[in-house]
Design an enzyme around this catalytic site. Structure first.
Site, PDB file in Angstrom:
ATOM      1  N   CYS A 166      -7.601  -3.418  -7.154  1.00 39.02           N
ATOM      2  CA  CYS A 166      -8.773  -3.370  -8.028  1.00 39.02           C
ATOM      3  C   CYS A 166      -8.282  -3.142  -9.467  1.00 39.02           C
ATOM      4  O   CYS A 166      -7.105  -2.830  -9.682  1.00 39.02           O
ATOM      5  CB  CYS A 166      -9.722  -2.272  -7.562  1.00 39.02           C
ATOM      6  SG  CYS A 166      -9.224  -0.634  -8.091  1.00 39.02           S
TER       7      CYS A 166
ATOM      8  N   HIS B  75      -5.343   6.976  -2.750  1.00 41.29           N
ATOM      9  CA  HIS B  75      -6.288   6.032  -2.149  1.00 41.29           C
ATOM     10  C   HIS B  75      -7.423   5.719  -3.116  1.00 41.29           C
ATOM     11  O   HIS B  75      -7.933   6.600  -3.801  1.00 41.29           O
ATOM     12  CB  HIS B  75      -6.858   6.612  -0.849  1.00 41.29           C
ATOM     13  CG  HIS B  75      -5.918   6.447   0.292  1.00 41.29           C
ATOM     14  ND1 HIS B  75      -5.899   7.280   1.364  1.00 41.29           N
ATOM     15  CD2 HIS B  75      -4.952   5.520   0.517  1.00 41.29           C
ATOM     16  CE1 HIS B  75      -4.960   6.884   2.210  1.00 41.29           C
ATOM     17  NE2 HIS B  75      -4.372   5.825   1.714  1.00 41.29           N
ATOM     18  N   CYS B  76      -7.786   4.455  -3.115  1.00 43.29           N
ATOM     19  CA  CYS B  76      -8.870   3.980  -3.967  1.00 43.29           C
ATOM     20  C   CYS B  76     -10.198   4.246  -3.259  1.00 43.29           C
ATOM     21  O   CYS B  76     -10.319   4.007  -2.058  1.00 43.29           O
ATOM     22  CB  CYS B  76      -8.672   2.485  -4.185  1.00 43.29           C
ATOM     23  SG  CYS B  76      -9.781   1.790  -5.387  1.00 43.29           S
TER      24      CYS B  76
ATOM     25  N   CYS C  24      -6.483   0.291 -10.070  1.00 45.11           N
ATOM     26  CA  CYS C  24      -5.167   0.404  -9.417  1.00 45.11           C
ATOM     27  C   CYS C  24      -4.160  -0.568 -10.034  1.00 45.11           C
ATOM     28  O   CYS C  24      -2.974  -0.253 -10.144  1.00 45.11           O
ATOM     29  CB  CYS C  24      -5.303   0.202  -7.911  1.00 45.11           C
ATOM     30  SG  CYS C  24      -6.302   1.502  -7.136  1.00 45.11           S
TER      31      CYS C  24
ATOM     32  N   HIS D 246       0.842  -1.203   0.000  1.00 46.55           N
ATOM     33  CA  HIS D 246       0.000   0.000   0.000  1.00 46.55           C
ATOM     34  C   HIS D 246       0.881   1.260   0.000  1.00 46.55           C
ATOM     35  O   HIS D 246       0.731   2.148  -0.839  1.00 46.55           O
ATOM     36  CB  HIS D 246      -0.919  -0.025   1.226  1.00 46.55           C
ATOM     37  CG  HIS D 246      -1.760   1.205   1.404  1.00 46.55           C
ATOM     38  ND1 HIS D 246      -3.105   1.236   1.122  1.00 46.55           N
ATOM     39  CD2 HIS D 246      -1.445   2.458   1.820  1.00 46.55           C
ATOM     40  CE1 HIS D 246      -3.574   2.451   1.359  1.00 46.55           C
ATOM     41  NE2 HIS D 246      -2.584   3.213   1.801  1.00 46.55           N
ATOM     42  N   GLU D 247       1.818   1.302   0.923  1.00 39.96           N
ATOM     43  CA  GLU D 247       2.665   2.494   1.048  1.00 39.96           C
ATOM     44  C   GLU D 247       3.592   2.653  -0.163  1.00 39.96           C
ATOM     45  O   GLU D 247       3.860   3.763  -0.606  1.00 39.96           O
ATOM     46  CB  GLU D 247       3.513   2.420   2.328  1.00 39.96           C
ATOM     47  CG  GLU D 247       2.709   2.358   3.605  1.00 39.96           C
ATOM     48  CD  GLU D 247       2.039   3.675   3.990  1.00 39.96           C
ATOM     49  OE1 GLU D 247       2.401   4.718   3.433  1.00 39.96           O
ATOM     50  OE2 GLU D 247       1.145   3.638   4.832  1.00 39.96           O
TER      51      GLU D 247
HETATM   52 ZN    ZN Z   1      -2.501   5.223   2.267  1.00 39.22          ZN
HETATM   53 ZN    ZN Z   2      -8.174   0.355  -6.306  1.00 37.01          ZN
END
Ligand code: ZN
Ligand code: ZN
Length: 301
Positions: A256, A231-232, A259, A221-222
């Site tokens: 997703c 951010h999604c 992304c 994530h980071e």
């Molecule tokens: Zn974040």
């Molecule tokens: Zn996403």
């Protein structure tokens, strides 16, 4: 008053413009990635309305489609800066060390980039003024911003796409905060994340897998943020923000379709090849649900 816990803190940085005409000829064209998105869409769950306390109930974020990503001139791991460096900081138990090493392997497969683990740095590098004992919970913590500014930035390797410290110590990002799981600076390509709150991986096999999954989720994530992924807000996705543990545990480790297209574009990655490598990793490490999801994705493509 302390603010609510924050899983991910991102220092807004000036995003560097790393596009070049030559590099536009990525392995997968933008058009091919747009088709990939459509094929994968049915496999992904849309985000529900946020519950009180959830990230999106407290942070009004616009989200970012693949198209919007392309328009934002993203930072990408191209040219000479292609290596993800992992920096162990402080002591780890044997099982914690296994978590860090497996997370490093996973990051290499997830981002299709070389990963190098640097020699350990001791916690003695953190001075008294960058340490504290939490005023209520009484655990020892180190200041995440000190790690970024004074430990990582001066040691940033020239070929680093990202330079990330892992620590078993708890982190806090400064006055007014309880703790953070991780913190990253997009401008400086550095990040730090802690495995302190991910459970005791030495307790049992299932605790080990839980700790590993949480650590891998934070790491990817980071790192996604470092490559300009915001951010999604559309799907259940690894790039969703999360405000508390329950929320982050609910998020999948998968990206997703929107992304995924960003990542594949930024790293010139073929999605099918990537999924195949992830299946292998997940099966080897007994993450059945995650392996099945990747196989379904391969089938849909
Ligand atoms: Zn974040
Ligand atoms: Zn996403």
């Amino acid at each position: 008053m302390f603010k609510v816990n924050l899983s991910c803190l991102l220092i807004a940085g000036i995003l560097m413009f790393s596009w070049s005409f030559k590099e536009a000829k990525a392995e997968m064209s933008t058009e091919a990635l747009k088709k990939t998105i459509e094929k994968l869409r049915p496999l992904h769950e849309k985000l529900d309305k946020p519950q009180p306390g959830d990230w999106l109930a407290e942070h009004h974020e616009p989200g970012q489609t693949f198209q919007e990503y392309l328009q934002c001139k993203p930072v990408t791991p191209r040219g000479k800066r292609r290596v993800i460096y992992i920096q162990p900081l402080g002591d780890f138990t044997k099982t914690q060390r296994r978590v860090v090493n497996l997370t490093a392997d996973f990051m290499g497969l997830y981002f299709n980039l070389p990963v190098k683990i640097k020699d350990d740095l001791p916690l003695s590098l953190i001075p008294e003024q960058a340490r504290r004992v939490h005023p209520y919970w009484r655990m020892k913590q180190i200041l995440s911003t000190y790690v970024l500014d004074a430990v990582l930035i001066p040691r940033l390797p020239k070929d680093a796409a990202a330079y990330i410290a892992f620590t078993a110590s708890d982190l806090w990002p400064g006055m007014g905060w309880n703790f953070v799981f991780g913190q990253a600076s997009t401008r400086d390509r550095v990040g730090v994340w802690s495995i302190y709150r991910n459970g005791d991986p030495g307790k049992s096999e299932s605790d080990f897998r839980l700790c590993l999954l949480r650590t891998m989720k934070t790491a990817v994530h980071e790192t996604g943020h470092m490559f300009s992924m915001l951010h999604c807000t559309l799907y259940q996705c690894c790039m969703c923000g999360s405000n508390h543990r329950e929320e982050s545990d609910k998020r999948p480790i998968a990206l997703c379709p929107e992304c995924l297209a960003k990542l594949c574009w930024a790293t010139k990655t073929d999605p099918i090849e990537r999924y195949k490598k992830l299946v292998e990793f997940f099966e080897k490490n007994n993450f059945k649900k995650e392996a099945t999801f990747c196989k379904k994705s391969i089938k849909a493509l």
